[in-house]
Design a protein around this motif. Structure first.
Motif, PDB file in Angstrom:
ATOM      1  N   ALA A   1       0.757  -1.017  -0.181  1.00  0.00           N
ATOM      2  CA  ALA A   1       0.166  -0.026  -0.030  1.00  0.00           C
ATOM      3  C   ALA A   1       0.994   1.191  -0.072  1.00  0.00           C
ATOM      4  CB  ALA A   1      -1.080   0.145   1.222  1.00  0.00           C
ATOM      5  N   GLN A   2       1.964   1.212   0.768  1.00  0.00           N
ATOM      6  CA  GLN A   2       2.880   2.344   0.963  1.00  0.00           C
ATOM      7  C   GLN A   2       3.525   2.757  -0.696  1.00  0.00           C
ATOM      8  OE1 GLN A   2       3.171   4.713   3.253  1.00  0.00           O
ATOM      9  NE2 GLN A   2       4.215   5.806   1.824  1.00  0.00           N
ATOM     10  N   LEU A   3       3.758   1.513  -1.118  1.00  0.00           N
ATOM     11  CA  LEU A   3       4.588   1.586  -2.377  1.00  0.00           C
ATOM     12  C   LEU A   3       3.679   2.254  -3.277  1.00  0.00           C
ATOM     13  CD1 LEU A   3       7.256   0.480  -4.235  1.00  0.00           C
ATOM     14  CD2 LEU A   3       5.632  -1.053  -4.885  1.00  0.00           C
ATOM     15  N   LEU A   4       2.253   1.758  -3.559  1.00  0.00           N
ATOM     16  CA  LEU A   4       1.471   2.316  -4.485  1.00  0.00           C
ATOM     17  C   LEU A   4       1.149   3.838  -4.098  1.00  0.00           C
ATOM     18  CD1 LEU A   4      -1.024  -0.777  -4.773  1.00  0.00           C
ATOM     19  CD2 LEU A   4       0.618  -0.017  -6.406  1.00  0.00           C
ATOM     20  N   ALA A   5       1.117   4.064  -2.622  1.00  0.00           N
ATOM     21  CA  ALA A   5       1.024   5.529  -2.321  1.00  0.00           C
ATOM     22  C   ALA A   5       1.866   6.330  -2.795  1.00  0.00           C
ATOM     23  CB  ALA A   5       0.622   5.452  -0.989  1.00  0.00           C
ATOM     24  N   ASP A   6       3.297   5.931  -2.990  1.00  0.00           N
ATOM     25  CA  ASP A   6       4.367   6.720  -3.408  1.00  0.00           C
ATOM     26  C   ASP A   6       4.250   6.986  -4.522  1.00  0.00           C
ATOM     27  OD1 ASP A   6       5.247   6.988  -0.754  1.00  0.00           O
ATOM     28  OD2 ASP A   6       6.798   5.408  -0.955  1.00  0.00           O
TER      29      ASP A   6
ATOM     30  N   ALA B   1       6.163   9.507  -7.645  1.00  0.00           N
ATOM     31  CA  ALA B   1       7.393   8.801  -7.627  1.00  0.00           C
ATOM     32  C   ALA B   1       7.212   7.945  -8.752  1.00  0.00           C
ATOM     33  CB  ALA B   1       7.664   8.090  -6.349  1.00  0.00           C
ATOM     34  N   THR B   2       8.388   7.514  -9.309  1.00  0.00           N
ATOM     35  CA  THR B   2       8.600   6.477 -10.301  1.00  0.00           C
ATOM     36  C   THR B   2       8.661   5.155  -9.539  1.00  0.00           C
ATOM     37  OG1 THR B   2      10.920   6.533 -10.301  1.00  0.00           O
ATOM     38  CG2 THR B   2      10.033   7.951 -11.806  1.00  0.00           C
ATOM     39  N   VAL B   3       8.633   4.059 -10.204  1.00  0.00           N
ATOM     40  CA  VAL B   3       8.746   2.768  -9.546  1.00  0.00           C
ATOM     41  C   VAL B   3      10.096   2.754  -8.822  1.00  0.00           C
ATOM     42  CG1 VAL B   3       8.752   0.077  -9.735  1.00  0.00           C
ATOM     43  CG2 VAL B   3       7.070   1.652 -11.013  1.00  0.00           C
ATOM     44  N   ALA B   4      10.954   3.111  -9.525  1.00  0.00           N
ATOM     45  CA  ALA B   4      12.401   3.052  -8.944  1.00  0.00           C
ATOM     46  C   ALA B   4      12.581   3.743  -7.650  1.00  0.00           C
ATOM     47  CB  ALA B   4      13.510   3.427  -9.965  1.00  0.00           C
ATOM     48  N   GLU B   5      12.095   5.051  -7.667  1.00  0.00           N
ATOM     49  CA  GLU B   5      11.927   5.976  -6.337  1.00  0.00           C
ATOM     50  C   GLU B   5      11.231   5.302  -5.407  1.00  0.00           C
ATOM     51  OE1 GLU B   5      12.490   9.990  -8.990  1.00  0.00           O
ATOM     52  OE2 GLU B   5      10.570   9.426  -8.252  1.00  0.00           O
ATOM     53  N   ALA B   6       9.931   4.714  -5.757  1.00  0.00           N
ATOM     54  CA  ALA B   6       9.314   4.317  -4.586  1.00  0.00           C
ATOM     55  C   ALA B   6       9.802   2.837  -3.802  1.00  0.00           C
ATOM     56  CB  ALA B   6       7.697   3.911  -5.282  1.00  0.00           C
TER      57      ALA B   6
ATOM     58  N   GLN C   1      -2.799   1.579 -12.595  1.00  0.00           N
ATOM     59  CA  GLN C   1      -3.443   2.843 -12.104  1.00  0.00           C
ATOM     60  C   GLN C   1      -2.868   3.651 -11.483  1.00  0.00           C
ATOM     61  OE1 GLN C   1      -6.799   3.290 -13.045  1.00  0.00           O
ATOM     62  NE2 GLN C   1      -6.516   5.396 -12.063  1.00  0.00           N
ATOM     63  N   ALA C   2      -1.887   3.208 -10.617  1.00  0.00           N
ATOM     64  CA  ALA C   2      -1.294   4.229  -9.629  1.00  0.00           C
ATOM     65  C   ALA C   2      -0.055   4.763 -10.616  1.00  0.00           C
ATOM     66  CB  ALA C   2      -0.414   3.444  -8.502  1.00  0.00           C
ATOM     67  N   GLN C   3       0.457   4.250 -11.564  1.00  0.00           N
ATOM     68  CA  GLN C   3       1.522   4.824 -12.510  1.00  0.00           C
ATOM     69  C   GLN C   3       0.625   5.838 -13.183  1.00  0.00           C
ATOM     70  OE1 GLN C   3       2.873   1.134 -14.259  1.00  0.00           O
ATOM     71  NE2 GLN C   3       5.054   1.796 -13.471  1.00  0.00           N
ATOM     72  N   GLN C   4      -0.641   5.561 -13.772  1.00  0.00           N
ATOM     73  CA  GLN C   4      -1.256   6.721 -14.494  1.00  0.00           C
ATOM     74  C   GLN C   4      -1.538   7.936 -13.533  1.00  0.00           C
ATOM     75  OE1 GLN C   4      -4.671   4.852 -16.089  1.00  0.00           O
ATOM     76  NE2 GLN C   4      -3.785   3.909 -17.857  1.00  0.00           N
ATOM     77  N   GLU C   5      -1.784   7.729 -12.204  1.00  0.00           N
ATOM     78  CA  GLU C   5      -2.033   8.796 -11.479  1.00  0.00           C
ATOM     79  C   GLU C   5      -0.866   9.440 -11.077  1.00  0.00           C
ATOM     80  OE1 GLU C   5      -4.292   7.624  -8.175  1.00  0.00           O
ATOM     81  OE2 GLU C   5      -5.598   6.391  -9.377  1.00  0.00           O
ATOM     82  N   GLY C   6       0.300   8.798 -10.943  1.00  0.00           N
ATOM     83  CA  GLY C   6       1.596   9.551 -10.800  1.00  0.00           C
ATOM     84  C   GLY C   6       2.144  10.132 -11.733  1.00  0.00           C
TER      85      GLY C   6
END
Length: 148
Positions: A41-46, A51-56, A83-88
């Motif tokens: 959940a924290q990873l998806l929130a970041d 944040a990018t996947v690498a940053e998160a 979905q999280a990547q689109q929102e990010g």
């Protein structure tokens, strides 16, 4: 929602497991790094925050590999991650050009993504010229006088 993101935990050869169901191997190798629903959940929130996947993943103390492995193995997590990547991405665009990753027409787009367009090639050339330009304070190839 995060409780159903964890992969099923059935051992190889466990009774009651269907032969076609994906089995989690036990034995050699490291245990999975993303098993905690709170950590997922924290990873998806970041990622949603921009944040990018690498940053998160780095913020969670991981590399990108466990994230992409979980995405490959778990369809629910794959949908949540997309979905999280689109929102990010929308959050980065709203934050301005300094927060966008690999923006078109930048040196990063030319060097990392190998974009062949003229805008990206020119940006790469400008960045290279800046790095190679001699500094104003020091003249190039000037010997330094030493006290004898």
């Amino acid at each position: 929602m995060t409780a159903d993101l964890r992969p099923p935990r059935t051992a190889v050869g466990e009774q009651g497991a269907a032969p076609s169901s994906p089995a989690v191997r036990r034995g050699r190798g490291r245990p999975p790094a993303l098993t905690s629903p709170e950590r997922i959940a924290q990873l998806l929130a970041d990622i949603r925050a921009g944040a990018t996947v690498a940053e998160a993943a780095a913020a969670a103390g991981l590399s990108r590999t466990p994230v992409y492995n979980l995405r490959r193995d778990n369809a629910t997590f794959a949908q949540a991650l997309a979905q999280a990547q689109q929102e990010g991405k929308a959050a980065r665009r709203a934050a301005g050009p300094q927060r966008q990753v690999d923006q078109h027409g930048t040196e990063a787009r030319y060097t990392k993504r190998r974009c062949p367009c003229k805008r990206c090639r020119d940006a790469g050339s400008r960045a290279r010229a800046r790095r190679r330009a001699p500094e104003a304070d020091a003249a190039p190839n000037t010997p330094v006088a030493t006290a004898a």
